[in-house]
Design a protein around this motif. Structure first.
Motif, PDB file in Angstrom:
ATOM      1  N   GLU A 151      -0.579  28.381  30.807  1.00 58.64           N
ATOM      2  CA  GLU A 151      -1.822  27.725  31.200  1.00 58.64           C
ATOM      3  C   GLU A 151      -2.298  26.759  30.127  1.00 58.64           C
ATOM      4  O   GLU A 151      -2.817  25.677  30.421  1.00 58.64           O
ATOM      5  CB  GLU A 151      -2.895  28.778  31.476  1.00 58.64           C
ATOM      6  N   ARG A 152      -2.098  27.145  28.875  1.00 61.01           N
ATOM      7  CA  ARG A 152      -2.611  26.332  27.768  1.00 61.01           C
ATOM      8  C   ARG A 152      -1.953  24.960  27.707  1.00 61.01           C
ATOM      9  O   ARG A 152      -2.616  23.948  27.443  1.00 61.01           O
ATOM     10  CB  ARG A 152      -2.403  27.064  26.432  1.00 61.01           C
ATOM     11  N   VAL A 153      -0.652  24.890  27.917  1.00 59.10           N
ATOM     12  CA  VAL A 153       0.053  23.608  27.790  1.00 59.10           C
ATOM     13  C   VAL A 153      -0.392  22.603  28.840  1.00 59.10           C
ATOM     14  O   VAL A 153      -0.218  21.393  28.658  1.00 59.10           O
ATOM     15  CB  VAL A 153       1.588  23.793  27.856  1.00 59.10           C
ATOM     16  N   LYS A 154      -1.007  23.090  29.923  1.00 56.96           N
ATOM     17  CA  LYS A 154      -1.482  22.177  30.969  1.00 56.96           C
ATOM     18  C   LYS A 154      -2.629  21.298  30.481  1.00 56.96           C
ATOM     19  O   LYS A 154      -2.944  20.281  31.107  1.00 56.96           O
ATOM     20  CB  LYS A 154      -1.919  22.972  32.197  1.00 56.96           C
ATOM     21  N   LEU A 155      -3.252  21.696  29.378  1.00 59.00           N
ATOM     22  CA  LEU A 155      -4.374  20.922  28.842  1.00 59.00           C
ATOM     23  C   LEU A 155      -3.923  19.670  28.100  1.00 59.00           C
ATOM     24  O   LEU A 155      -4.750  18.810  27.788  1.00 59.00           O
ATOM     25  CB  LEU A 155      -5.202  21.789  27.885  1.00 59.00           C
ATOM     26  N   TYR A 156      -2.627  19.568  27.808  1.00 57.09           N
ATOM     27  CA  TYR A 156      -2.128  18.476  26.960  1.00 57.09           C
ATOM     28  C   TYR A 156      -1.060  17.697  27.709  1.00 57.09           C
ATOM     29  O   TYR A 156      -0.069  18.264  28.169  1.00 57.09           O
ATOM     30  CB  TYR A 156      -1.578  19.037  25.653  1.00 57.09           C
ATOM     31  N   ASN A 157      -1.284  16.393  27.820  1.00 58.84           N
ATOM     32  CA  ASN A 157      -0.441  15.560  28.670  1.00 58.84           C
ATOM     33  C   ASN A 157      -0.243  14.196  28.027  1.00 58.84           C
ATOM     34  O   ASN A 157      -1.215  13.520  27.658  1.00 58.84           O
ATOM     35  CB  ASN A 157      -1.131  15.420  30.037  1.00 58.84           C
ATOM     36  N   TRP A 158       1.024  13.784  27.874  1.00 59.19           N
ATOM     37  CA  TRP A 158       1.295  12.507  27.214  1.00 59.19           C
ATOM     38  C   TRP A 158       0.826  11.309  28.049  1.00 59.19           C
ATOM     39  O   TRP A 158       0.445  10.267  27.491  1.00 59.19           O
ATOM     40  CB  TRP A 158       2.780  12.372  26.913  1.00 59.19           C
ATOM     41  N   ASN A 159       0.855  11.418  29.375  1.00 55.41           N
ATOM     42  CA  ASN A 159       0.381  10.305  30.199  1.00 55.41           C
ATOM     43  C   ASN A 159      -1.113  10.071  29.982  1.00 55.41           C
ATOM     44  O   ASN A 159      -1.564   8.921  29.861  1.00 55.41           O
ATOM     45  CB  ASN A 159       0.661  10.582  31.681  1.00 55.41           C
ATOM     46  N   GLU A 160      -1.876  11.158  29.903  1.00 54.45           N
ATOM     47  CA  GLU A 160      -3.307  11.032  29.638  1.00 54.45           C
ATOM     48  C   GLU A 160      -3.545  10.493  28.228  1.00 54.45           C
ATOM     49  O   GLU A 160      -4.446   9.673  28.009  1.00 54.45           O
ATOM     50  CB  GLU A 160      -3.990  12.380  29.810  1.00 54.45           C
ATOM     51  N   ALA A 161      -2.737  10.963  27.273  1.00 56.74           N
ATOM     52  CA  ALA A 161      -2.880  10.478  25.895  1.00 56.74           C
ATOM     53  C   ALA A 161      -2.615   8.972  25.821  1.00 56.74           C
ATOM     54  O   ALA A 161      -3.332   8.236  25.127  1.00 56.74           O
ATOM     55  CB  ALA A 161      -1.923  11.225  24.976  1.00 56.74           C
ATOM     56  N   ALA A 162      -1.592   8.506  26.540  1.00 53.09           N
ATOM     57  CA  ALA A 162      -1.269   7.075  26.531  1.00 53.09           C
ATOM     58  C   ALA A 162      -2.408   6.254  27.130  1.00 53.09           C
ATOM     59  O   ALA A 162      -2.739   5.172  26.622  1.00 53.09           O
ATOM     60  CB  ALA A 162       0.025   6.834  27.306  1.00 53.09           C
ATOM     61  N   GLU A 163      -3.030   6.766  28.178  1.00 52.27           N
ATOM     62  CA  GLU A 163      -4.142   6.039  28.791  1.00 52.27           C
ATOM     63  C   GLU A 163      -5.342   5.980  27.847  1.00 52.27           C
ATOM     64  O   GLU A 163      -6.006   4.942  27.727  1.00 52.27           O
ATOM     65  CB  GLU A 163      -4.530   6.703  30.113  1.00 52.27           C
ATOM     66  N   LYS A 164      -5.618   7.073  27.155  1.00 50.22           N
ATOM     67  CA  LYS A 164      -6.717   7.079  26.183  1.00 50.22           C
ATOM     68  C   LYS A 164      -6.439   6.113  25.035  1.00 50.22           C
ATOM     69  O   LYS A 164      -7.346   5.401  24.576  1.00 50.22           O
ATOM     70  CB  LYS A 164      -6.920   8.491  25.636  1.00 50.22           C
ATOM     71  N   MET A 165      -5.184   6.074  24.568  1.00 54.25           N
ATOM     72  CA  MET A 165      -4.832   5.138  23.504  1.00 54.25           C
ATOM     73  C   MET A 165      -4.991   3.702  23.975  1.00 54.25           C
ATOM     74  O   MET A 165      -5.463   2.836  23.212  1.00 54.25           O
ATOM     75  CB  MET A 165      -3.410   5.391  23.015  1.00 54.25           C
ATOM     76  N   TRP A 166      -4.596   3.433  25.203  1.00 54.41           N
ATOM     77  CA  TRP A 166      -4.744   2.085  25.742  1.00 54.41           C
ATOM     78  C   TRP A 166      -6.205   1.654  25.745  1.00 54.41           C
ATOM     79  O   TRP A 166      -6.540   0.515  25.394  1.00 54.41           O
ATOM     80  CB  TRP A 166      -4.159   2.024  27.147  1.00 54.41           C
ATOM     81  N   GLN A 167      -7.093   2.559  26.111  1.00 53.74           N
ATOM     82  CA  GLN A 167      -8.524   2.255  26.091  1.00 53.74           C
ATOM     83  C   GLN A 167      -9.004   1.963  24.664  1.00 53.74           C
ATOM     84  O   GLN A 167      -9.823   1.065  24.450  1.00 53.74           O
ATOM     85  CB  GLN A 167      -9.305   3.429  26.685  1.00 53.74           C
ATOM     86  N   CYS A 168      -8.461   2.704  23.693  1.00 52.11           N
ATOM     87  CA  CYS A 168      -8.828   2.461  22.291  1.00 52.11           C
ATOM     88  C   CYS A 168      -8.330   1.105  21.807  1.00 52.11           C
ATOM     89  O   CYS A 168      -9.024   0.409  21.049  1.00 52.11           O
ATOM     90  CB  CYS A 168      -8.267   3.581  21.408  1.00 52.11           C
ATOM     91  N   ILE A 169      -7.144   0.730  22.225  1.00 51.38           N
ATOM     92  CA  ILE A 169      -6.593  -0.579  21.859  1.00 51.38           C
ATOM     93  C   ILE A 169      -7.475  -1.694  22.412  1.00 51.38           C
ATOM     94  O   ILE A 169      -7.794  -2.674  21.719  1.00 51.38           O
ATOM     95  CB  ILE A 169      -5.141  -0.719  22.360  1.00 51.38           C
ATOM     96  N   GLN A 170      -7.883  -1.551  23.670  1.00 50.61           N
ATOM     97  CA  GLN A 170      -8.751  -2.549  24.277  1.00 50.61           C
ATOM     98  C   GLN A 170     -10.094  -2.629  23.552  1.00 50.61           C
ATOM     99  O   GLN A 170     -10.620  -3.723  23.329  1.00 50.61           O
ATOM    100  CB  GLN A 170      -8.961  -2.222  25.754  1.00 50.61           C
ATOM    101  N   LEU A 171     -10.616  -1.481  23.165  1.00 44.83           N
ATOM    102  CA  LEU A 171     -11.874  -1.461  22.420  1.00 44.83           C
ATOM    103  C   LEU A 171     -11.726  -2.173  21.077  1.00 44.83           C
ATOM    104  O   LEU A 171     -12.599  -2.961  20.677  1.00 44.83           O
ATOM    105  CB  LEU A 171     -12.324  -0.015  22.189  1.00 44.83           C
ATOM    106  N   ALA A 172     -10.637  -1.895  20.389  1.00 42.45           N
ATOM    107  CA  ALA A 172     -10.423  -2.528  19.109  1.00 42.45           C
ATOM    108  C   ALA A 172     -10.328  -4.044  19.233  1.00 42.45           C
ATOM    109  O   ALA A 172     -10.841  -4.793  18.385  1.00 42.45           O
ATOM    110  CB  ALA A 172      -9.146  -1.975  18.463  1.00 42.45           C
ATOM    111  N   ALA A 173      -9.670  -4.500  20.297  1.00 42.78           N
ATOM    112  CA  ALA A 173      -9.466  -5.937  20.492  1.00 42.78           C
ATOM    113  C   ALA A 173     -10.759  -6.662  20.862  1.00 42.78           C
ATOM    114  O   ALA A 173     -10.881  -7.872  20.611  1.00 42.78           O
ATOM    115  CB  ALA A 173      -8.414  -6.173  21.564  1.00 42.78           C
ATOM    116  N   THR A 174     -11.723  -5.925  21.419  1.00 40.21           N
ATOM    117  CA  THR A 174     -12.937  -6.591  21.930  1.00 40.21           C
ATOM    118  C   THR A 174     -14.193  -6.271  21.148  1.00 40.21           C
ATOM    119  O   THR A 174     -15.237  -6.894  21.355  1.00 40.21           O
ATOM    120  CB  THR A 174     -13.174  -6.198  23.406  1.00 40.21           C
ATOM    121  N   THR A 175     -14.103  -5.285  20.210  1.00 40.35           N
ATOM    122  CA  THR A 175     -15.290  -4.902  19.435  1.00 40.35           C
ATOM    123  C   THR A 175     -15.625  -5.964  18.393  1.00 40.35           C
ATOM    124  O   THR A 175     -14.750  -6.412  17.645  1.00 40.35           O
ATOM    125  CB  THR A 175     -15.056  -3.552  18.731  1.00 40.35           C
ATOM    126  N   GLU A 176     -16.860  -6.366  18.359  1.00 37.34           N
ATOM    127  CA  GLU A 176     -17.301  -7.376  17.370  1.00 37.34           C
ATOM    128  C   GLU A 176     -17.486  -6.744  15.991  1.00 37.34           C
ATOM    129  O   GLU A 176     -17.849  -5.585  15.878  1.00 37.34           O
ATOM    130  CB  GLU A 176     -18.616  -8.007  17.839  1.00 37.34           C
TER     131      GLU A 176
END
Length: 376
Positions: free
Chosen positions: A351-376
């Protein structure tokens, strides 16, 4: 968007923590976003297997950056030239270092602050570099990513970083790590332990991983239970290994300890799935992936009760005091004798391993990259 990524730790035959993180997350991001161009910055000849998609452009930047002087040259002198040349919109650095000499927005990944908590476990030159530059890197980056809530709080407490600037993008277990049949398990055990059951540690060998206390605990385990259980240590010799090597050379149960050296991920997955239990006595971790990989294989894990490890493992790990060989030995004996406990931990782990997912991690990282590129 032109996205540059520090991929220096994508090393064939030497892929470990940072390298696995890059491999899992940025292979997905590049494939999921073909409309963007990704430049992978290496510091030595690269393996084509790491060029995951046609929108990835590999670039080798010299010199090889493995020591403080070379780090300064690579990040502060050479990197800005290449970022300007490719007209980068953002630079992502997953190894905790960034450039202090570029105006390109940067997304920095800091996995942990082990150098602050266990400074004696790294060389003086490396320690001085971390002490001098970590705050400067954190201040310079537009967005900072870390891998657990523990590390997030640690970074905030140590450096006063704003919550708005700091984001969590955790790890997960690789898909190769799965339960195997009894037949496969027996073949693996024949290969490594002449058919005997074994406790397993995976990861590099250096003082922070606490293998001295693991050897002492295994000695107590063997003396008290007199079983034919083996201890398999799967990983490369990293640094400050003299004490470990010396102890092992005179270790009473040396013939029951198997050192495999570095293993490729497919072989490591088979070995993990064939273990009786994993023992991971590290003093300090920002996340700790190997025990999670064990859980995904249906193998229980005995893990330190420090830093981020309880956060990651929850009720799926059997916890130890890493400072106490006696406690480690007691938990190994408990795992060996109590089948009900072992079965419960295996069930909790699924059950515990279901909490961790590389696809979700990649999407979160993508959001961080976009934030970094657009943050003043």
């Amino acid at each position: 968007m032109v996205i540059a990524i520090n991929t220096k730790t994508l090393l064939p035959g030497k892929l470990e923590g940072y390298g696995y993180y890059i491999d899992e997350i940025f292979s997905r991001i590049a494939k999921n976003h073909p409309e963007h161009q990704f430049y992978f910055f290496f510091d030595r000849p690269f393996d084509e297997k790491f060029i995951y998609a046609t929108n990835i452009h590999p670039v080798v930047i010299k010199p090889q950056a493995r020591f403080p002087i070379a780090w300064r040259v690579w990040y502060n002198w050479m990197l800005p030239i290449y970022l300007k040349r490719i007209k980068a919109d953002v630079f992502v650095s997953p190894d905790g270092f960034c450039s202090l000499n570029t105006s390109v927005p940067q997304c920095l990944v800091v996995h942990d602050l082990a150098f602050l908590h266990y400074p004696h476990f790294i060389s003086k030159a490396h320690l001085r570099y971390y002490q001098k530059n970590t705050k400067r890197f954190l201040d310079k980056a537009k967005i900072v990513v870390t891998v657990s809530d523990y590390s997030k709080q640690d970074i905030q407490q140590q450096f006063g970083l704003s919550s708005n600037k700091l984001h969590i993008v955790g790890n997960a277990a690789n898909a190769m790590f799965q339960a195997v049949s009894d037949e496969v398990s027996e073949k693996v055990k024949l290969k490594y332990t002449s058919g005997a059951e074994f406790f397993l540690y995976t990861g590099s060998i250096h003082p922070r991983k606490n293998l001295i206390n693991l050897l002492k605990a295994f000695s107590l385990f063997k003396k008290r239970l007199r079983s034919n259980m083996k201890l398999v240590v799967a990983g490369r010799m990293a640094w400050k290994t003299e004490e470990f090597t010396k102890l092992l050379s005179t270790f009473k149960f040396r013939n029951d300890v198997v050192l495999t050296g570095y293993l490729e991920r497919n072989e490591l997955a088979l070995l993990t799935a064939s273990a009786y239990a994993m023992v991971y006595p590290s003093f300090f971790e920002g996340f700790a992936v190997p025990p999670l990989e064990a859980l995904q294989c249906g193998v229980p894990a005995i893990v330190s009760n420090t830093s981020a490890m309880p956060e990651v493992g929850g009720d799926a790990y059997l916890y130890i005091n890493p400072q106490s060989p006696e406690d480690i030995a007691e938990k190994m004996m408990l795992m060996y004798k109590d089948e009900a406990l072992r079965s419960r931990l295996i069930a909790n782990g699924k059950e515990r391993v279901k909490l961790y997912n590389w696809n979700e991690a990649a999407e979160k990282m993508w959001q961080c990259i976009q934030l970094a590129a657009t943050t003043e």
